[in-house]
Design a protein around this motif. Sequence first.
Motif, PDB file in Angstrom:
ATOM      1  N   ASN A  79       0.825  -1.208   0.000  1.00 52.40           N
ATOM      2  CA  ASN A  79       0.000   0.000   0.000  1.00 52.40           C
ATOM      3  C   ASN A  79       0.863   1.263   0.000  1.00 52.40           C
ATOM      4  O   ASN A  79       0.582   2.211  -0.729  1.00 52.40           O
ATOM      5  CB  ASN A  79      -0.938  -0.024   1.205  1.00 52.40           C
ATOM      6  CG  ASN A  79      -2.158   0.833   1.003  1.00 52.40           C
ATOM      7  OD1 ASN A  79      -2.585   1.087  -0.117  1.00 52.40           O
ATOM      8  ND2 ASN A  79      -2.721   1.292   2.092  1.00 52.40           N
ATOM      9  N   GLU A  80       1.930   1.270   0.796  1.00 48.91           N
ATOM     10  CA  GLU A  80       2.821   2.441   0.839  1.00 48.91           C
ATOM     11  C   GLU A  80       3.490   2.670  -0.511  1.00 48.91           C
ATOM     12  O   GLU A  80       3.582   3.807  -0.979  1.00 48.91           O
ATOM     13  CB  GLU A  80       3.878   2.274   1.929  1.00 48.91           C
ATOM     14  CG  GLU A  80       3.348   2.509   3.312  1.00 48.91           C
ATOM     15  CD  GLU A  80       4.419   2.340   4.381  1.00 48.91           C
ATOM     16  OE1 GLU A  80       5.620   2.255   4.041  1.00 48.91           O
ATOM     17  OE2 GLU A  80       4.042   2.277   5.555  1.00 48.91           O
ATOM     18  N   ILE A  81       3.962   1.595  -1.123  1.00 47.26           N
ATOM     19  CA  ILE A  81       4.612   1.723  -2.431  1.00 47.26           C
ATOM     20  C   ILE A  81       3.620   2.265  -3.448  1.00 47.26           C
ATOM     21  O   ILE A  81       3.940   3.170  -4.223  1.00 47.26           O
ATOM     22  CB  ILE A  81       5.192   0.367  -2.891  1.00 47.26           C
ATOM     23  CG1 ILE A  81       6.408   0.018  -2.038  1.00 47.26           C
ATOM     24  CG2 ILE A  81       5.565   0.404  -4.374  1.00 47.26           C
ATOM     25  CD1 ILE A  81       6.921  -1.394  -2.238  1.00 47.26           C
ATOM     26  N   VAL A  86       2.642   5.729  -7.238  1.00 43.93           N
ATOM     27  CA  VAL A  86       1.593   5.993  -8.224  1.00 43.93           C
ATOM     28  C   VAL A  86       0.797   7.242  -7.870  1.00 43.93           C
ATOM     29  O   VAL A  86       0.623   8.131  -8.694  1.00 43.93           O
ATOM     30  CB  VAL A  86       0.645   4.774  -8.360  1.00 43.93           C
ATOM     31  CG1 VAL A  86      -0.475   5.064  -9.331  1.00 43.93           C
ATOM     32  CG2 VAL A  86       1.424   3.547  -8.789  1.00 43.93           C
ATOM     33  N   MET A  87       0.340   7.313  -6.647  1.00 49.00           N
ATOM     34  CA  MET A  87      -0.503   8.439  -6.237  1.00 49.00           C
ATOM     35  C   MET A  87       0.308   9.666  -5.819  1.00 49.00           C
ATOM     36  O   MET A  87      -0.218  10.758  -5.740  1.00 49.00           O
ATOM     37  CB  MET A  87      -1.424   8.023  -5.085  1.00 49.00           C
ATOM     38  CG  MET A  87      -2.344   6.854  -5.410  1.00 49.00           C
ATOM     39  SD  MET A  87      -3.419   7.141  -6.820  1.00 49.00           S
ATOM     40  CE  MET A  87      -4.483   8.425  -6.184  1.00 49.00           C
ATOM     41  N   ALA A  88       1.587   9.485  -5.528  1.00 49.23           N
ATOM     42  CA  ALA A  88       2.491  10.556  -5.084  1.00 49.23           C
ATOM     43  C   ALA A  88       1.968  11.222  -3.818  1.00 49.23           C
ATOM     44  O   ALA A  88       1.984  12.441  -3.687  1.00 49.23           O
ATOM     45  CB  ALA A  88       2.712  11.575  -6.198  1.00 49.23           C
ATOM     46  N   MET A  89       1.480  10.383  -2.894  1.00 48.80           N
ATOM     47  CA  MET A  89       0.929  10.884  -1.632  1.00 48.80           C
ATOM     48  C   MET A  89       1.253   9.915  -0.502  1.00 48.80           C
ATOM     49  O   MET A  89       1.434   8.732  -0.739  1.00 48.80           O
ATOM     50  CB  MET A  89      -0.603  10.963  -1.702  1.00 48.80           C
ATOM     51  CG  MET A  89      -1.174  11.895  -2.683  1.00 48.80           C
ATOM     52  SD  MET A  89      -2.977  11.784  -2.593  1.00 48.80           S
ATOM     53  CE  MET A  89      -3.402  12.575  -4.113  1.00 48.80           C
ATOM     54  N   SER A  90       1.256  10.451   0.701  1.00 53.54           N
ATOM     55  CA  SER A  90       1.318   9.591   1.878  1.00 53.54           C
ATOM     56  C   SER A  90      -0.096   9.073   2.149  1.00 53.54           C
ATOM     57  O   SER A  90      -1.075   9.578   1.576  1.00 53.54           O
ATOM     58  CB  SER A  90       1.816  10.378   3.086  1.00 53.54           C
ATOM     59  OG  SER A  90       0.852  11.361   3.454  1.00 53.54           O
ATOM     60  N   LEU A  91      -0.222   8.102   3.018  1.00 48.23           N
ATOM     61  CA  LEU A  91      -1.544   7.572   3.360  1.00 48.23           C
ATOM     62  C   LEU A  91      -2.429   8.667   3.945  1.00 48.23           C
ATOM     63  O   LEU A  91      -3.605   8.789   3.583  1.00 48.23           O
ATOM     64  CB  LEU A  91      -1.413   6.408   4.342  1.00 48.23           C
ATOM     65  CG  LEU A  91      -2.725   5.797   4.840  1.00 48.23           C
ATOM     66  CD1 LEU A  91      -3.540   5.247   3.680  1.00 48.23           C
ATOM     67  CD2 LEU A  91      -2.450   4.712   5.876  1.00 48.23           C
ATOM     68  N   GLU A  95      -5.932   9.894   2.260  1.00 47.86           N
ATOM     69  CA  GLU A  95      -7.211   9.836   2.990  1.00 47.86           C
ATOM     70  C   GLU A  95      -7.873  11.215   3.054  1.00 47.86           C
ATOM     71  O   GLU A  95      -9.090  11.337   2.908  1.00 47.86           O
ATOM     72  CB  GLU A  95      -7.004   9.272   4.396  1.00 47.86           C
ATOM     73  CG  GLU A  95      -6.643   7.797   4.412  1.00 47.86           C
ATOM     74  CD  GLU A  95      -7.773   6.909   3.915  1.00 47.86           C
ATOM     75  OE1 GLU A  95      -8.943   7.288   4.008  1.00 47.86           O
ATOM     76  OE2 GLU A  95      -7.463   5.806   3.424  1.00 47.86           O
ATOM     77  N   ARG A  96      -7.090  12.255   3.282  1.00 46.15           N
ATOM     78  CA  ARG A  96      -7.640  13.618   3.301  1.00 46.15           C
ATOM     79  C   ARG A  96      -8.233  14.007   1.945  1.00 46.15           C
ATOM     80  O   ARG A  96      -9.306  14.586   1.866  1.00 46.15           O
ATOM     81  CB  ARG A  96      -6.557  14.628   3.671  1.00 46.15           C
ATOM     82  CG  ARG A  96      -6.248  14.676   5.116  1.00 46.15           C
ATOM     83  CD  ARG A  96      -5.234  15.772   5.385  1.00 46.15           C
ATOM     84  NE  ARG A  96      -4.846  15.761   6.770  1.00 46.15           N
ATOM     85  CZ  ARG A  96      -3.753  16.332   7.227  1.00 46.15           C
ATOM     86  NH1 ARG A  96      -2.938  16.959   6.393  1.00 46.15           N
ATOM     87  NH2 ARG A  96      -3.456  16.287   8.504  1.00 46.15           N
TER      88      ARG A  96
END
Length: 154
Positions: A79-81, A86-91, A95-96
């Motif tokens: 999930n972190e990778i 891909v999303m260029a975001m932290s979790l 979520e925000r």
Amino acid sequence: MERRVPVIQRTPQILLLVTMLLSAESSWADREVVLVTSRDSAVESLSTLDIRKAYLGIAVLVGGEPVRAIRRRDDKQLNEIFLQSVMAMSLKSYERRILSLALKYGTPRPDQVDDAAALVGLLESSSRGIGYMWRTDAEGEDRVRIIGVLWRGR
């Protein structure tokens, strides 16, 4: 007086350490995260932008129907990778963003599953479903088809 061990006597220990390090690195180097869909899905390929949109709940159409993004929660590293590469975001940022889009525009949240078997089950029930897995898991599952590589371990 300090007694030093000759390098020749340490050679087997050094070789063992180097071998262990090289084998650990090669196993990481072989890891890949892939985008998958069901075997009979109409989704052939998606751009990185379309993948990002789908996982943010923004409609991405394939054959006139929206793509259904399915997110894995069970594998923290996977999930972190996916989120970083891909999303260029932290979790937390992801979520925000999902919550913000849902509140402002009513965009649906992507489906979430707790294991690879549940992901495969949802992909089979959707003709436009996409998900992400480790390549080794995807190759071992005959009900899914790999449509792209999202990340290579190097």
